[in-house]
Design a protein around this motif. Structure first.
Motif, PDB file in Angstrom:
ATOM      1  N   THR A  43       0.844  -1.202   0.000  1.00 16.00           N
ATOM      2  CA  THR A  43       0.000   0.000   0.000  1.00 16.00           C
ATOM      3  C   THR A  43       0.879   1.253   0.000  1.00 16.00           C
ATOM      4  OG1 THR A  43      -1.807  -1.132   1.129  1.00 16.00           O
ATOM      5  CG2 THR A  43      -1.764   1.279   1.295  1.00 16.00           C
ATOM      6  N   GLN A  44       1.920   1.262   0.817  1.00 14.34           N
ATOM      7  CA  GLN A  44       2.846   2.397   0.840  1.00 14.34           C
ATOM      8  C   GLN A  44       3.525   2.563  -0.518  1.00 14.34           C
ATOM      9  OE1 GLN A  44       4.917   0.835   4.285  1.00 14.34           O
ATOM     10  NE2 GLN A  44       4.308   2.604   5.520  1.00 14.34           N
ATOM     11  N   LYS A  45       3.854   1.458  -1.153  1.00 21.50           N
ATOM     12  CA  LYS A  45       4.465   1.504  -2.483  1.00 21.50           C
ATOM     13  C   LYS A  45       3.519   2.187  -3.474  1.00 21.50           C
ATOM     14  CE  LYS A  45       6.196  -1.440  -6.184  1.00 21.50           C
ATOM     15  NZ  LYS A  45       6.605  -2.774  -6.586  1.00 21.50           N
ATOM     16  N   ARG A  46       2.229   1.814  -3.455  1.00 23.56           N
ATOM     17  CA  ARG A  46       1.245   2.432  -4.360  1.00 23.56           C
ATOM     18  C   ARG A  46       1.111   3.934  -4.079  1.00 23.56           C
ATOM     19  NH1 ARG A  46      -1.084  -2.637  -3.542  1.00 23.56           N
ATOM     20  NH2 ARG A  46      -2.453  -1.937  -1.862  1.00 23.56           N
ATOM     21  N   GLU A  72      10.289  -4.303   0.095  1.00 25.07           N
ATOM     22  CA  GLU A  72       8.980  -4.548  -0.528  1.00 25.07           C
ATOM     23  C   GLU A  72       8.540  -3.324  -1.341  1.00 25.07           C
ATOM     24  OE1 GLU A  72       7.030  -7.261  -0.679  1.00 25.07           O
ATOM     25  OE2 GLU A  72       8.284  -8.511   0.626  1.00 25.07           O
ATOM     26  N   ILE A  73       8.817  -2.146  -0.832  1.00 24.56           N
ATOM     27  CA  ILE A  73       8.394  -0.907  -1.501  1.00 24.56           C
ATOM     28  C   ILE A  73       9.281  -0.591  -2.701  1.00 24.56           C
ATOM     29  CG2 ILE A  73       8.153   1.599  -1.225  1.00 24.56           C
ATOM     30  CD1 ILE A  73       7.543   0.990   1.782  1.00 24.56           C
ATOM     31  N   PHE A  74      10.577  -0.702  -2.517  1.00 27.27           N
ATOM     32  CA  PHE A  74      11.545  -0.262  -3.532  1.00 27.27           C
ATOM     33  C   PHE A  74      12.284  -1.443  -4.148  1.00 27.27           C
ATOM     34  CE2 PHE A  74      11.100   3.285  -0.523  1.00 27.27           C
ATOM     35  CZ  PHE A  74      10.647   4.268  -1.391  1.00 27.27           C
ATOM     36  N   ALA A  75      11.595  -2.542  -4.392  1.00 24.45           N
ATOM     37  CA  ALA A  75      12.230  -3.776  -4.882  1.00 24.45           C
ATOM     38  C   ALA A  75      13.081  -3.549  -6.121  1.00 24.45           C
ATOM     39  CB  ALA A  75      11.170  -4.837  -5.156  1.00 24.45           C
ATOM     40  N   LEU A  76      12.603  -2.716  -7.040  1.00 29.86           N
ATOM     41  CA  LEU A  76      13.333  -2.509  -8.293  1.00 29.86           C
ATOM     42  C   LEU A  76      14.571  -1.641  -8.115  1.00 29.86           C
ATOM     43  CD1 LEU A  76      10.343  -2.071 -10.757  1.00 29.86           C
ATOM     44  CD2 LEU A  76      11.692  -4.130 -10.288  1.00 29.86           C
ATOM     45  N   SER A  77      14.621  -0.909  -7.014  1.00 35.01           N
ATOM     46  CA  SER A  77      15.789  -0.059  -6.772  1.00 35.01           C
ATOM     47  C   SER A  77      16.380  -0.341  -5.395  1.00 35.01           C
ATOM     48  CB  SER A  77      15.388   1.415  -6.888  1.00 35.01           C
ATOM     49  OG  SER A  77      14.308   1.703  -6.026  1.00 35.01           O
ATOM     50  N   ALA A  78      16.294  -1.606  -4.956  1.00 32.15           N
ATOM     51  CA  ALA A  78      16.749  -1.974  -3.612  1.00 32.15           C
ATOM     52  C   ALA A  78      18.213  -1.617  -3.380  1.00 32.15           C
ATOM     53  CB  ALA A  78      16.515  -3.457  -3.360  1.00 32.15           C
ATOM     54  N   ALA A  79      19.015  -1.635  -4.433  1.00 35.63           N
ATOM     55  CA  ALA A  79      20.435  -1.300  -4.285  1.00 35.63           C
ATOM     56  C   ALA A  79      20.628   0.152  -3.858  1.00 35.63           C
ATOM     57  CB  ALA A  79      21.171  -1.570  -5.586  1.00 35.63           C
ATOM     58  N   GLN A  80      19.621   0.980  -4.053  1.00 35.49           N
ATOM     59  CA  GLN A  80      19.725   2.398  -3.686  1.00 35.49           C
ATOM     60  C   GLN A  80      19.324   2.667  -2.235  1.00 35.49           C
ATOM     61  OE1 GLN A  80      17.545   4.747  -6.512  1.00 35.49           O
ATOM     62  NE2 GLN A  80      18.372   3.626  -8.245  1.00 35.49           N
ATOM     63  N   ILE A  81      18.851   1.647  -1.534  1.00 37.97           N
ATOM     64  CA  ILE A  81      18.439   1.826  -0.136  1.00 37.97           C
ATOM     65  C   ILE A  81      19.689   1.888   0.735  1.00 37.97           C
ATOM     66  CG2 ILE A  81      17.190   0.852   1.821  1.00 37.97           C
ATOM     67  CD1 ILE A  81      15.422  -0.635  -0.266  1.00 37.97           C
ATOM     68  N   ARG A  82      19.797   2.986   1.464  1.00 32.58           N
ATOM     69  CA  ARG A  82      20.898   3.142   2.424  1.00 32.58           C
ATOM     70  C   ARG A  82      20.324   2.907   3.812  1.00 32.58           C
ATOM     71  NH1 ARG A  82      22.996   7.595   5.479  1.00 32.58           N
ATOM     72  NH2 ARG A  82      21.705   9.182   4.481  1.00 32.58           N
ATOM     73  N   THR A  83      21.081   2.256   4.685  1.00 34.36           N
ATOM     74  CA  THR A  83      20.615   2.087   6.061  1.00 34.36           C
ATOM     75  C   THR A  83      21.373   3.031   6.983  1.00 34.36           C
ATOM     76  OG1 THR A  83      22.166   0.283   6.508  1.00 34.36           O
ATOM     77  CG2 THR A  83      19.964  -0.332   5.710  1.00 34.36           C
ATOM     78  N   ASP A  84      20.705   3.414   8.056  1.00 27.47           N
ATOM     79  CA  ASP A  84      21.329   4.291   9.041  1.00 27.47           C
ATOM     80  C   ASP A  84      20.824   3.887  10.427  1.00 27.47           C
ATOM     81  OD1 ASP A  84      21.976   6.477  10.803  1.00 27.47           O
ATOM     82  OD2 ASP A  84      22.273   7.724   9.030  1.00 27.47           O
ATOM     83  N   PRO A  85      21.723   3.513  11.332  1.00 31.97           N
ATOM     84  CA  PRO A  85      21.306   3.095  12.669  1.00 31.97           C
ATOM     85  C   PRO A  85      20.603   4.188  13.474  1.00 31.97           C
ATOM     86  CG  PRO A  85      23.699   3.268  12.557  1.00 31.97           C
ATOM     87  CD  PRO A  85      23.182   3.445  11.162  1.00 31.97           C
ATOM     88  N   LEU A  86      20.737   5.446  13.066  1.00 35.17           N
ATOM     89  CA  LEU A  86      20.025   6.520  13.767  1.00 35.17           C
ATOM     90  C   LEU A  86      18.511   6.394  13.577  1.00 35.17           C
ATOM     91  CD1 LEU A  86      22.356   9.577  13.038  1.00 35.17           C
ATOM     92  CD2 LEU A  86      22.171   8.260  15.161  1.00 35.17           C
ATOM     93  N   LEU A  87      18.075   5.602  12.592  1.00 33.64           N
ATOM     94  CA  LEU A  87      16.640   5.397  12.354  1.00 33.64           C
ATOM     95  C   LEU A  87      16.088   4.178  13.095  1.00 33.64           C
ATOM     96  CD1 LEU A  87      16.310   6.202   8.538  1.00 33.64           C
ATOM     97  CD2 LEU A  87      15.727   7.656  10.498  1.00 33.64           C
ATOM     98  N   CYS A  88      16.924   3.493  13.895  1.00 33.17           N
ATOM     99  CA  CYS A  88      16.444   2.338  14.668  1.00 33.17           C
ATOM    100  C   CYS A  88      15.338   2.764  15.633  1.00 33.17           C
ATOM    101  CB  CYS A  88      17.590   1.727  15.471  1.00 33.17           C
ATOM    102  SG  CYS A  88      18.704   0.713  14.494  1.00 33.17           S
TER     103      CYS A  88
END
Length: 193
Positions: A43-46, A72-88
């Motif tokens: 739903t968020q993806k839509r 799930e949302i950005f499956a086609l561009s998953a390589a562009q997802i950056r993680t940051d522990p400040l968002l835990c």
């Protein structure tokens, strides 16, 4: 009130997890998304497909439930997802993994549409809201471009409080929920459904 001006943000909470359903405190522990949680991510993806995200960074909490939602949302561009522990998610110390029903809150429960905030503020050995606010301020001040943030319920509220320049009690008035997108731009906040 904040003296900082932050870039445009889309803030998302991860989808429903097995522990959300069970009423168990998650904090920094792992619980997988349910089938409903995966559908909430879709739903968020839509919702986001109707938005021009050119120039937006995609940043997720590294915790599995948030990162799974982001993928799930950005499956086609998953390589562009950056993680940051400040968002835990806020650390709930000794209360991680415990059932909410067996925990005792003192004083005002600080009820929201997602339940009592006091669970997170009063967690024995937990991070607490002052430290969480400092972490969210540090994260938002580091942003150089507009961003989509995939995070957790309490961290989402605090990020929005900071970005909107609200006092701590502003967490009580902000909407929560899963499967929605919170948009913040030029000091305005809206819920996209």
């Amino acid at each position: 009130m904040s003296s900082y001006s932050f870039p445009e943000l889309y803030v998302l909470r991860h989808g429903e997890t097995e522990w959300n359903v069970a009423g168990r405190m998650q904090g920094r522990l792992h619980s997988p998304l349910t089938a409903k949680g995966i559908e909430q991510a879709h739903t968020q993806k839509r919702i986001l497909e109707a938005v021009d995200l050119a120039g937006f960074e995609i940043i997720s909490s590294p915790q599995t439930r948030a990162l799974h939602t982001a993928i799930e949302i950005f499956a086609l561009s998953a390589a562009q997802i950056r993680t940051d522990p400040l968002l835990c998610e806020v650390d709930v110390g000794d209360w991680q993994g415990r059932m909410r029903a067996e925990l005792t809150i003192e004083g005002d429960a600080k009820m929201t549409d997602d339940g009592p905030l006091a669970f997170y503020e009063q967690a024995k050995g937990g991070e607490g809201f002052d430290a969480l606010r400092g972490r969210c301020e540090m994260f938002l001040q580091s942003l150089k471009s507009p961003a989509v943030l995939v995070t957790h319920g309490i961290t989402s509220r605090m990020l929005r409080v900071v970005a909107l320049g609200l006092p701590m009690d502003g967490m009580l008035d902000l909407p929560g929920g899963q499967g929605v997108v919170f948009h913040i731009s030029n000091g305005a906040h809206e819920v996209l459904q």
